[in-house]
Scaffold this motif. Structure first.
Motif, PDB file in Angstrom:
ATOM      1  N   GLU A   1       0.825  -1.426  -0.281  1.00 52.86           N
ATOM      2  CA  GLU A   1      -0.356   0.336   0.159  1.00 52.86           C
ATOM      3  C   GLU A   1       0.531   1.779   0.309  1.00 52.86           C
ATOM      4  O   GLU A   1       2.157   0.868   0.066  1.00 52.86           O
ATOM      5  CB  GLU A   1      -1.379  -0.048   1.536  1.00 52.86           C
TER       6      GLU A   1
ATOM      7  N   GLY B   1      -5.158   5.986   0.027  1.00 49.29           N
ATOM      8  CA  GLY B   1      -5.932   6.221   1.680  1.00 49.29           C
ATOM      9  C   GLY B   1      -6.071   5.584   2.538  1.00 49.29           C
ATOM     10  O   GLY B   1      -7.032   4.908   1.802  1.00 49.29           O
ATOM     11  N   SER B   2      -6.403   5.577   3.993  1.00 45.12           N
ATOM     12  CA  SER B   2      -7.449   5.240   4.439  1.00 45.12           C
ATOM     13  C   SER B   2      -8.052   5.365   6.190  1.00 45.12           C
ATOM     14  O   SER B   2      -7.258   6.201   6.643  1.00 45.12           O
ATOM     15  CB  SER B   2      -5.802   3.116   4.752  1.00 45.12           C
ATOM     16  N   ALA B   3      -9.042   4.897   6.334  1.00 45.61           N
ATOM     17  CA  ALA B   3      -9.074   5.465   7.322  1.00 45.61           C
ATOM     18  C   ALA B   3     -10.296   4.540   7.742  1.00 45.61           C
ATOM     19  O   ALA B   3     -11.101   3.653   7.582  1.00 45.61           O
ATOM     20  CB  ALA B   3      -9.803   6.199   7.349  1.00 45.61           C
TER      21      ALA B   3
ATOM     22  N   HIS C   1      -3.172   1.419  -3.132  1.00 50.06           N
ATOM     23  CA  HIS C   1      -3.899   1.784  -2.263  1.00 50.06           C
ATOM     24  C   HIS C   1      -3.750   2.973  -1.401  1.00 50.06           C
ATOM     25  O   HIS C   1      -2.798   3.137  -1.110  1.00 50.06           O
ATOM     26  CB  HIS C   1      -4.406   1.352  -0.443  1.00 50.06           C
TER      27      HIS C   1
ATOM     28  N   LEU D   1      -0.007   4.499   1.472  1.00 44.15           N
ATOM     29  CA  LEU D   1      -0.845   5.786   2.253  1.00 44.15           C
ATOM     30  C   LEU D   1      -0.173   7.146   2.543  1.00 44.15           C
ATOM     31  O   LEU D   1       1.108   6.815   2.664  1.00 44.15           O
ATOM     32  CB  LEU D   1      -1.449   4.801   3.101  1.00 44.15           C
TER      33      LEU D   1
ATOM     34  N   ARG E   1     -11.009   3.860   2.288  1.00 43.75           N
ATOM     35  CA  ARG E   1      -9.728   3.462   1.581  1.00 43.75           C
ATOM     36  C   ARG E   1      -9.389   3.947   0.067  1.00 43.75           C
ATOM     37  O   ARG E   1     -10.721   3.758  -0.607  1.00 43.75           O
ATOM     38  CB  ARG E   1      -9.368   2.101   0.906  1.00 43.75           C
ATOM     39  N   ARG E   2      -8.615   4.718  -0.257  1.00 41.37           N
ATOM     40  CA  ARG E   2      -8.891   5.541  -0.912  1.00 41.37           C
ATOM     41  C   ARG E   2      -7.963   4.598  -1.682  1.00 41.37           C
ATOM     42  O   ARG E   2      -6.665   4.564  -2.182  1.00 41.37           O
ATOM     43  CB  ARG E   2      -7.912   6.833  -0.632  1.00 41.37           C
TER      44      ARG E   2
ATOM     45  N   ARG F   1      -4.094  11.748   3.267  1.00 40.38           N
ATOM     46  CA  ARG F   1      -5.234  11.366   2.814  1.00 40.38           C
ATOM     47  C   ARG F   1      -5.821   9.810   3.726  1.00 40.38           C
ATOM     48  O   ARG F   1      -6.483   9.147   3.361  1.00 40.38           O
ATOM     49  CB  ARG F   1      -5.178  10.576   1.407  1.00 40.38           C
ATOM     50  N   SER F   2      -5.319  10.166   5.287  1.00 42.94           N
ATOM     51  CA  SER F   2      -5.716   9.574   6.000  1.00 42.94           C
ATOM     52  C   SER F   2      -6.343   9.185   7.538  1.00 42.94           C
ATOM     53  O   SER F   2      -5.992  10.051   7.951  1.00 42.94           O
ATOM     54  CB  SER F   2      -4.674   7.416   6.210  1.00 42.94           C
TER      55      SER F   2
END
Ligand code: HEM
Length: 395
Positions: A152, A373-375, A371, A154, A257-258, A158-159
């Motif tokens: 990933e 971005g992630s949150a 991937h 990330l 997830r972007r 963006r997370s």
């Protein structure tokens, strides 16, 4: 990019959300009352925007809290709930819009538009449960910090985030208006960490909807959990008694997830390669070797690394993502576009995490995606009615 530190913002924070919610003279009746058409009820046992048939547009925003006062946080959620209920009903965000010496309570760009099935859905990130508000003991075990996954890329900007706001509507300006006004109401208490616009749904969440296509041109959402699947919703989406803290009952967990698609690479792949990668036919959406979209998927007949083969499991999730495009990647001169993946589930530890681990290791799709971005957020139950607010079981 977030360049202002939290400490500095705490210093700047002066205006409380409650202070901004003071009453006054309303606009004309037509605007104040809104319309019943195109309206999704805001209040209810669960939050809207989850099983609501997916609207066409998204504006998602992740906020960090600048104050350390639990009272200010509570006042914010109360003010956000009231404003959201008003906007979802097609009304202005607040009542005072015709007093010349005050800034209007509503920024105005949605006046005259329909409510466009607006929903506003709130979630609380893991960082809200650090030592700032004394909430650490109330953090649900299921609200994990997501583990790293293979390959990933990330971006911190963006997370993550303390509070998520997912605004969905059939009109992009209505969704934008909702996030903008919530940000305005929260000024001094929260600041926006990142936000994502989505221009087209990539999922159907009701049998009444056609399956849309994602930017790879494939139908997406065929085997999704739909609002008609009450059993699956109970098993895989809504938090039940005994799953964790009582304040999360009828809530759910959201993973975002972007996922950037390497569109230029994808567009050079042959049709056969594309179909083998997904495990379905491009035009019909049928599983490889079958004719119709909803024909059963026989995983054994699919390539071992086909996306659908790896994603299909007895443990399911409710997908509700959107296509995005954010201009051009300067370094490569390529489109920065893809799928803003949103998934709701009862427990990410047994749903998203093992699923994404399998995909990250073996999915043929990995050649074409990244991937960025992630949150993760705990999405509390709905506000039962006026006077209640989203998160009042926690705060
Ligand atoms: C850009 C990234 C992705 C693309 C283009 C994509 C595309 C697709 C497509 C075309 C389908 C088949 C239609 C359907 O049943 O909905 C599908 C199915 C599915 N995808 Fe993805 N997907 C992506 C990422 C993910 C991720 C990150 C997850 C979860 C971690 C996921 C989970 C699933 C699941 C659970 C299914 C249904 C499998 C079944 O039960 O048949 N997808 N995806």
């Amino acid at each position: 990019m977030n360049r202002i530190t939290r400490r500095r913002l705490i210093g700047l924070a002066g205006v409380s959300a409650a202070g901004l919610a003071a009453g006054g003279v309303g606009l004309g009746k037509a605007v104040e009352d809104g319309g019943a058409e195109d309206t999704v009820p805001f209040y209810g046992p669960v939050q809207s925007g989850i099983t609501t048939p997916a609207q066409d547009r998204l504006h998602f925003a992740s906020f960090d809290v600048a104050t350390t006062s639990e009272r200010e946080l509570r006042d914010l959620m109360r003010a956000w709930t009231e404003a959201s209920a008003r906007m979802c009903a097609g009304r202005t965000a607040g009542p005072t819009n015709a007093t010349g010496v005050l800034p209007p309570d509503d920024t105005g760009e949605a006046l005259g538009l329909t409510p466009a099935r607006l929903t506003v859905t709130f979630g609380f990130g893991p960082t809200l449960f650090d030592d700032r508000f004394g909430l650490a003991s109330k953090r649900p075990a299921a609200l994990i910090d997501l583990p790293p996954f293979a390959d990933e890329s990330l971006q911190p900007e963006r997370s993550g985030g303390d509070i998520a706001v997912q605004a969905c509507a059939d009109d992009p300006q209505v969704a934008f208006h909702a996030v903008r006004n919530l940000a305005r109401i929260g000024r001094g208490v929260v600041y926006m960490r990142w936000s994502q616009l989505g221009f087209g749904r990539t999922s159907s969440t009701s049998r009444a909807q056609d399956t849309p296509r994602n930017l790879m041109g494939f139908k997406d959402g065929t085997n999704n959990i739909k609002l008609e699947d009450e059993d699956a919703l109970r098993r895989f989406v809504w938090v039940d008694d005994g799953d964790g803290p009582a304040w999360m009952r009828n809530g759910t967990y959201l993973v975002s997830r972007r996922i950037r698609m390497l569109i230029e690479v994808w567009d050079r792949a042959t049709l056969d390669d594309q179909e083998q990668t997904i495990g379905r036919h491009k035009t019909s959406g049928a599983p490889l070797g079958a004719d119709r979209e909803f024909d059963p998927v026989h995983v054994d007949s699919l390539p071992v690394d086909a996306h659908v083969r790896l994603a299909k499991s007895d443990v399911r999730i409710l997908r509700r993502g959107y296509s995005f495009t954010d201009g051009v990647d300067d370094r490569l001169g390529q489109l920065d576009a893809g799928l803003f993946f949103l998934a709701f589930q009862r427990d990410p530890r047994t749903q998203f995490v093992p699923l994404q681990r399998r995909l990250a290791q073996n999915d043929a799709l990995n050649e074409y995606v990244s991937h960025t971005g992630s949150a993760i957020f705990a999405v509390p139950p709905g506000a039962a009615g006026p006077g209640r607010f989203v998160g009042d079981g926690l705060l």
